[in-house]
Design a protein around this motif. Structure first.
Motif: not given
Length: 234
Positions: A157-183
């Protein structure tokens, strides 16, 4: 007549498919497993979804219902992995059941084995900007666990394609500011995605009633697996 490795793998699949809404995958992980597991270089990843209704209600932070659900799904996964381990051992192979959520390295904030890495290799999904496993069926609204063994599984089985694209909802919502936003890519270190110590300290300080175990905001805001989301950015 001796049972073949392929027949054992089919027996495992038959067992797993008795469980509702289960995800599973097989992967080679000999290059990423800790030394104590080098004799068991193949992984079975098992995933179970978290209640979508409960997750929808934690956009502003975790509640008791989410914490209870988190623990309940982890317990169910651990029971399944123990059952799998015992079945494999009876066949004369090595097997280790790796708990869904058990921290063994408190300095580096991690467990004995990287569940998500095996899940990606097994085709369950990809790693999002939140450093969570994202599945096509449930998004990040899943919990996963692993059984390691020396059965040489078929792992095509091949790894699934990354479908995050340009979305940054998790980055913007993280209350700790811990998510960098890197693909994410497989070569990328966890630190390039998320500051786990900052995340951990935020949970301990702000959600002490849940013993610092959960937050879940990045899970709730992710459009993948969220039936209420109007669109998914890809």
């Amino acid at each position: 007549m001796q049972t073949t490795d392929l027949e054992i793998q089919k027996d495992i699949i038959n067992l797993l498919e008795k469980f509702d809404n289960i995800l599973y995958g097989f992967a080679y992980v000999g290059d990423i497993a800790a030394c104590k597991y080098k004799n068991s270089p193949y992984a079975i990843t098992i995933g179970l979804p978290i209640s979508p209704t409960i997750v929808d209600n934690i956009v502003s932070g975790p509640n008791q219902a989410y914490y209870d659900e988190y623990l309940s799904v982890n317990d169910r996964l651990d029971l399944i992995t123990e059952q799998l381990k015992n079945q494999i051992v009876k066949k004369g192979y090595l097997a280790y059941a790796i708990a869904s959520s058990k921290r063994t390295d408190f300095v580096n904030i991690k467990g004995d084995f990287p569940h998500k890495a095996a899940a990606v290799r097994g085709g369950l999904g990809w790693i999002g900007k939140s450093s969570l496993l994202i599945t096509r069926q449930y998004g990040p609204r899943v919990r996963i666990s692993t059984v390691l063994t020396d059965i040489p599984f078929q792992t095509d089985r091949l790894p699934a394609k990354n479908y995050c694209g340009k979305c940054k909802k998790c980055v913007d919502a993280c209350p700790a500011g811990a998510i960098v936003g890197t693909v994410w890519t497989e070569e990328l270190s966890r630190e390039k995605l998320i500051d786990v110590k900052k995340c951990d300290l935020w949970k301990i300080k702000n959600y002490s009633q849940f013993h610092g175990h959960v937050c879940g905001i990045c899970v709730a805001v992710c459009p993948h697996g969220n039936k209420k989301a109007k669109e998914i950015l890809v």
